[in-house]
Design a protein around this motif. Structure first.
Motif, PDB file in Angstrom:
ATOM      1  N   MET A  64       0.803  -1.218   0.000  1.00  0.00           N
ATOM      2  CA  MET A  64       0.000   0.000   0.000  1.00  0.00           C
ATOM      3  C   MET A  64       0.841   1.275   0.000  1.00  0.00           C
ATOM      4  SD  MET A  64      -3.056  -0.916  -0.362  1.00  0.00           S
ATOM      5  CE  MET A  64      -3.774   0.708  -0.145  1.00  0.00           C
ATOM      6  N   VAL A  65       1.980   1.260   0.678  1.00  0.00           N
ATOM      7  CA  VAL A  65       2.804   2.471   0.749  1.00  0.00           C
ATOM      8  C   VAL A  65       3.256   2.945  -0.639  1.00  0.00           C
ATOM      9  CG1 VAL A  65       5.060   3.346   1.485  1.00  0.00           C
ATOM     10  CG2 VAL A  65       3.546   2.258   3.129  1.00  0.00           C
ATOM     11  N   PRO A  66       3.848   2.078  -1.485  1.00  0.00           N
ATOM     12  CA  PRO A  66       4.236   2.553  -2.825  1.00  0.00           C
ATOM     13  C   PRO A  66       3.042   3.047  -3.650  1.00  0.00           C
ATOM     14  CG  PRO A  66       5.311   0.469  -2.332  1.00  0.00           C
ATOM     15  CD  PRO A  66       4.288   0.687  -1.262  1.00  0.00           C
ATOM     16  N   LEU A  67       1.878   2.399  -3.483  1.00  0.00           N
ATOM     17  CA  LEU A  67       0.696   2.840  -4.228  1.00  0.00           C
ATOM     18  C   LEU A  67       0.302   4.257  -3.833  1.00  0.00           C
ATOM     19  CD1 LEU A  67      -1.574  -0.362  -4.206  1.00  0.00           C
ATOM     20  CD2 LEU A  67      -0.312   0.606  -6.145  1.00  0.00           C
ATOM     21  N   MET A  68       0.301   4.541  -2.534  1.00  0.00           N
ATOM     22  CA  MET A  68      -0.071   5.879  -2.064  1.00  0.00           C
ATOM     23  C   MET A  68       0.976   6.920  -2.451  1.00  0.00           C
ATOM     24  SD  MET A  68      -3.068   5.884  -0.577  1.00  0.00           S
ATOM     25  CE  MET A  68      -3.550   4.777  -1.905  1.00  0.00           C
ATOM     26  N   ILE A  69       2.254   6.546  -2.365  1.00  0.00           N
ATOM     27  CA  ILE A  69       3.309   7.496  -2.731  1.00  0.00           C
ATOM     28  C   ILE A  69       3.318   7.717  -4.239  1.00  0.00           C
ATOM     29  CG2 ILE A  69       5.820   7.817  -2.799  1.00  0.00           C
ATOM     30  CD1 ILE A  69       5.960   6.544  -0.051  1.00  0.00           C
ATOM     31  N   LEU A  70       3.003   6.688  -5.021  1.00  0.00           N
ATOM     32  CA  LEU A  70       2.892   6.834  -6.468  1.00  0.00           C
ATOM     33  C   LEU A  70       1.807   7.851  -6.823  1.00  0.00           C
ATOM     34  CD1 LEU A  70       3.875   5.706  -9.231  1.00  0.00           C
ATOM     35  CD2 LEU A  70       2.009   4.055  -9.103  1.00  0.00           C
ATOM     36  N   PHE A  71       0.740   7.854  -6.050  1.00  0.00           N
ATOM     37  CA  PHE A  71      -0.384   8.755  -6.319  1.00  0.00           C
ATOM     38  C   PHE A  71      -0.121  10.171  -5.792  1.00  0.00           C
ATOM     39  CE2 PHE A  71      -4.620  10.538  -5.476  1.00  0.00           C
ATOM     40  CZ  PHE A  71      -5.227  10.327  -6.712  1.00  0.00           C
ATOM     41  N   PHE A  72       0.447  10.287  -4.572  1.00  0.00           N
ATOM     42  CA  PHE A  72       0.592  11.606  -3.945  1.00  0.00           C
ATOM     43  C   PHE A  72       2.015  12.159  -3.960  1.00  0.00           C
ATOM     44  CE2 PHE A  72      -3.339  10.125  -1.828  1.00  0.00           C
ATOM     45  CZ  PHE A  72      -4.142  11.232  -2.070  1.00  0.00           C
ATOM     46  N   GLY A  73       3.008  11.318  -4.261  1.00  0.00           N
ATOM     47  CA  GLY A  73       4.384  11.790  -4.233  1.00  0.00           C
ATOM     48  C   GLY A  73       4.783  12.223  -2.832  1.00  0.00           C
ATOM     49  N   ASN A  74       5.529  13.331  -2.731  1.00  0.00           N
ATOM     50  CA  ASN A  74       5.991  13.815  -1.422  1.00  0.00           C
ATOM     51  C   ASN A  74       4.871  14.343  -0.548  1.00  0.00           C
ATOM     52  OD1 ASN A  74       8.695  13.185  -1.639  1.00  0.00           O
ATOM     53  ND2 ASN A  74       9.207  15.092  -2.691  1.00  0.00           N
ATOM     54  N   MET A  75       3.677  14.538  -1.121  1.00  0.00           N
ATOM     55  CA  MET A  75       2.532  14.968  -0.312  1.00  0.00           C
ATOM     56  C   MET A  75       2.143  13.902   0.710  1.00  0.00           C
ATOM     57  SD  MET A  75       1.383  17.988  -0.850  1.00  0.00           S
ATOM     58  CE  MET A  75      -0.313  17.881  -0.257  1.00  0.00           C
ATOM     59  N   ALA A  76       2.597  12.668   0.522  1.00  0.00           N
ATOM     60  CA  ALA A  76       2.302  11.600   1.483  1.00  0.00           C
ATOM     61  C   ALA A  76       3.069  11.776   2.786  1.00  0.00           C
ATOM     62  CB  ALA A  76       2.628  10.234   0.881  1.00  0.00           C
ATOM     63  N   PHE A  77       4.011  12.738   2.811  1.00  0.00           N
ATOM     64  CA  PHE A  77       4.793  13.018   4.010  1.00  0.00           C
ATOM     65  C   PHE A  77       4.433  14.409   4.530  1.00  0.00           C
ATOM     66  CE2 PHE A  77       7.219  10.225   1.252  1.00  0.00           C
ATOM     67  CZ  PHE A  77       7.607   9.215   2.116  1.00  0.00           C
ATOM     68  N   PRO A  78       4.625  14.660   5.834  1.00  0.00           N
ATOM     69  CA  PRO A  78       4.399  16.021   6.350  1.00  0.00           C
ATOM     70  C   PRO A  78       5.321  16.996   5.643  1.00  0.00           C
ATOM     71  CG  PRO A  78       5.518  14.649   7.978  1.00  0.00           C
ATOM     72  CD  PRO A  78       5.074  13.735   6.884  1.00  0.00           C
ATOM     73  N   GLN A  79       4.806  18.144   5.288  1.00  0.00           N
ATOM     74  CA  GLN A  79       5.541  19.045   4.414  1.00  0.00           C
ATOM     75  C   GLN A  79       6.745  19.713   5.062  1.00  0.00           C
ATOM     76  OE1 GLN A  79       4.645  19.045   0.941  1.00  0.00           O
ATOM     77  NE2 GLN A  79       3.832  17.272   2.047  1.00  0.00           N
ATOM     78  N   GLU A  80       6.756  19.809   6.390  1.00  0.00           N
ATOM     79  CA  GLU A  80       7.888  20.448   7.055  1.00  0.00           C
ATOM     80  C   GLU A  80       8.737  19.450   7.839  1.00  0.00           C
ATOM     81  OE1 GLU A  80       6.518  23.670   9.387  1.00  0.00           O
ATOM     82  OE2 GLU A  80       5.710  24.797   7.700  1.00  0.00           O
TER      83      GLU A  80
END
Length: 332
Positions: free
Chosen positions: A124-140
């Motif tokens: 699931m993690v690669p699927l979500m990161i594939l869709f959202f990119g760095n937005m899957a992480f807190p921005q700061e």
């Protein structure tokens, strides 16, 4: 009491530093808020039912639904009161053993359950990161971790390797584990347990061979139960947010919340505190703060999230454990 003190202590500290008239302004009790809060609690019930279903599948229905409830509640309780890096694996094996499975079967069932959990994560993690990119992480990022993305991928790599080792040990060559245990228990101070460990190893090999021959439908049902349980756990936050600022969230926002919780899990997984207490309340604001319309609401929402998803297991476990101990140790 330790995880309660840590969790509430962190919330109190965060509120002391940031409290203002806006902190609780989100809390407006309406019929809609009550409904979505009920759905949040329902998600936790669905999560536990899915876990119970999975245990029933993996044990071939040898444990009743009633006893499976005890096992899952005690498993969650032991996870809640032990450091996240330790988890409840050892106690879970013991709980199944005392419910009538042999030690090898109990070990194989718990390790297979862990394998399915890790498999869900690495898919699931690669699927979500594939869709959202760095937005899957807190921005700061988190101040105490520096470059969060690097730490995340290190953690993900460790989980990936661990999953491969479980795959190899359980389904490809369990004899390697048997040989390793036999070698370790040749040490002088461990020799007294060597015969018991040899018996455990033989049982583990037999159970592994049994699992390897299972049908596709068996594994599909097991993974489906795993998917339902984890998704229900993550959706608690989605429905909690819907209770208080439904109009601000779109479909993409809900999937982003889901993705953020997947990445947040890696931080909680390495937490040295019982059940992530203190750490969970702290990182909630960093991971989900930019999705909340008013950042001042983050801390009380984090507390409400833990009240729904964590503290009930402390209470239920404290109630179930004494009764379960009487049941398994004082049978006529």
């Amino acid at each position: 009491m330790i995880p309660i003190v840590l969790g509430l202590g962190m919330v109190a500290w965060l509120m002391y530093n940031e409290i203002n008239p806006e902190t609780f302004s989100f809390f407006q009790w309406t019929a809609a808020a009550g409904f979505w809060l009920f759905i949040s609690f329902l998600m936790m019930a669905i999560r536990d039912i899915a876990y119970m279903w999975r245990i029933r599948i993996l044990t071939h229905q040898k444990i009743t639904w009633r006893n499976t409830f005890d096992v899952i509640m005690l498993w969650e309780f032991s996870s809640a009161v032990s450091p996240s890096v330790v988890g409840g694996t050892g106690p879970a094996i013991y709980f199944l053993y005392k419910e009538g499975l042999n030690l090898g079967k109990s070990t194989a069932v718990v390790l297979t359950a862990i394998f399915l959990d890790e498999l869900f994560f690495i898919i699931m993690v690669p699927l979500m990161i594939l869709f959202f990119g760095n937005m899957a992480f807190p921005q700061e990022g988190l101040s105490f971790l520096g470059n969060l993305v690097i730490y995340f991928w290190i953690g993900y790599g460790i989980i990936f390797i661990y999953t491969l080792l479980l795959l190899y040990a359980l389904f490809i060559n369990p004899h390697t584990i048997k040989k390793l245990l036999s070698w370790v228990f040749l040490l002088p101070f461990l020799k007294r347990w060597r015969l018991k460990v040899r018996k455990l190893s033989n049982q583990l090999v037999i159970t592994s061979e049994e699992f390897k021959g299972k049908s596709f439908s068996f594994w599909l049902k097991s993974f489906t139960a795993t998917f339902i349980s984890w998704t229900a756990r993550y959706w608690v936050v989605n429905f909690l947010f819907m209770a208080f600022f439904f109009s601000h969230l779109g479909l993409v926002d809900h999937f982003l919340i889901y993705a953020r919780q997947l990445t947040m899990w890696i931080i909680l997984l390495i937490s040295p505190t019982p059940g992530g207490s203190g750490i969970a309340e702290f990182v909630f604001k960093d991971f989900l703060g930019d999705i909340i319309p008013n950042l001042e609401w983050a801390v009380p929402l984090a507390l409400l999230w833990r009240v729904i998803s964590y503290y009930p297991y402390l209470l239920i476990g404290a109630i179930v454990l004494p009764r379960w101990l009487r049941k398994v140790f004082f049978k006529k």
